[in-house]
Every structure is written in C-alpha cells, then in structure tokens.
Design a protein around this motif. Sequence first.
Motif: not given
Length: 320
Positions: A260-272
């Motif tokens: 599950p996603s969240g703020q811990q993955w935010e920078a990565m998510n924006l790149t993806l």
Amino acid sequence: MNESQKLLEKLGYPYTDFTDLPSSKKRFPDGAQYRIELPSVEGPLALKETLKAIDEYNLTIHRVSQGSGIMLQTDDEIIEMCRLTAERGMELSLFVGPRGTWDISAGPLTDAGKSQALRHEGANQLVYAMEDLKRGADLGLRGALIADEGLLLMSKKMKEEGLLPKDFVVKVSVQMGACNPVSVKLMEEIGADTYNVPSSLTLHKLAAIRQVVDIPIDIYVEVPDNFGGFLRYYEIPELIRVLAPVYIKFGLRNHPDVYPSGQQWEAMNLTLVRERVRRAAIGMNIIKRYCPDAVMSELGAEGLGIAKTEINKGSLSYGI
C-alpha cells in the motif's frame, strides 16, 4: 476431444483458439474501438503529476486507476481525485481496500496460495469490501477495481438494491485470473463492466475470448514485473483490431512494489507516474504510425465511470 468441443459449440462458446484473428465488430457505446488507461496513480499528488505529464505530451487518457485501495485514502483525498478527473471527463477507478494479502491469514502470502491474493477471506472481509464500495460511491466515485468473484456478484446485487449507483463501473482486476472464453463470460454475467485479462495471453487466445464477451477488455501492453514484465507495444494495432472495445493499459516494468502506498512512497510515485505517461506516449505513437484510422473515444464518452463532484455524504440510496 470431439465431445468436449461439440458441447462448447452447442453452448455458443469457441471450441478452439482463433488462429485467423478475426476483426472485432464490437465497439464502445460511442462507436470507438479503444481507450487508454494508466494504472497505479496512487493519490492526489500522483494524479496531479500524471495530469501535468499528460498535458506536456498532449495525450488523451480515458481512465486512471489506483491499487492501494479506497480504504487508505481520506475522504478529502478521494473527493479531490474525483474532482480532478471529472473536470477532464476521465474515469477514476480505485481498488477495493480489504484484500487477502492485507488480512491476518498467511495463505495468500504462500507460494501455493497466491491465487487467494486479492480475494476476501470470510464473510466479514466481504462486508468490509462492500462498505468500501459504498463509501467511495458516497464520495462521488463511479469506478472501482474488484478481484473477488463473491464481491463481483454482490456489486451487481448492490446496484439492483440501490446501494450502488447503476452507472458505477466495476472493473475486474488482472489478479482475478480468468483466462478462457467461458470463465471470462462468467465474470461478465455476474457483474463485470470491464475485464482485465491476464497479460500473457496470445492474440489467438484473446480472440476466442472476444467472440463471446461483449464488455470492454483491458490489457497491459507494458506489464508490471510481477505479471511477467512483457513489452507488447508492436502488438497494439492488432490488439485494437481483434479486441475492440479495448482499454490499452500502460503499466511499467522495473516498478517497485509501492502497495500500500502513502507519503513514504510519494517521491517515487511522482517519478513512476511521469515515466508511465511517457510510455503511453510511445505506445500512442505506434497507433498513429500503424493504425491511424483506429477510432479512439473522446474524453467524457458514454460508459466512462466519471466521478460526481457534488455529493451529499451520508446519502446512500441510488434508486432501484
């Protein structure tokens, strides 16, 4: 084999894969052959970045979907995602949150039990999943991903009982795994509005499925690693011709598991999400080059699960 083949034929099903790859005459309600989907848009910030990249590449994207689930978004986050997509006439599809892999059972996490992964274990978890759908709809959502046969049937019954709006688009996840004409037809009969076929099916196998299924078929042309990591870009023209109406879906290979996603993955998510839009631009260039006459839906087209942006929370009666 003759008896088995004759029975399938008698019941109206293909008894062999379609090696001649007939062109599909079926279409979306607006007459289009294909639409475009981007998955794994995890939350409002990722959605805003996706929309920014879509504008930069001047693309038409009809559906964005999200894998972490309705239950892991706040009300305000869901409302914002609904607003951002509705303004453009795009469908927003959020996964049901409760699932086997997040429950306390070890079964879905074992090698032999992976087929249980996103199904709902027991009556309680099924109820939780139904509540997730109701909450999303109450906030304006008009599309969700489902990966459990029981929940799929209940979503159909919920529409009949007025617990979900009739225009709520139920998208069946690739994780359901039905992969032949009879099993996919069964998914259609128990409530699927659109079905994501397994990514490894050949065109011949997919053609046989299309003969008996009328709902849109969704298919990855770039496939996440955990589903094989295939890159099927040059097959896009044939996928459109043979499978219409079809959602061409751009996943991403070499994609970390952010669920599950969240703020811990935010920078990565924006790149993806930016790279996923770039991949879609590459795929859509192949459409322009090799099948420029293929008909694509406009944004806001009939049948898209476009969110409602003026919803009175707490009113869950949608009419029967």
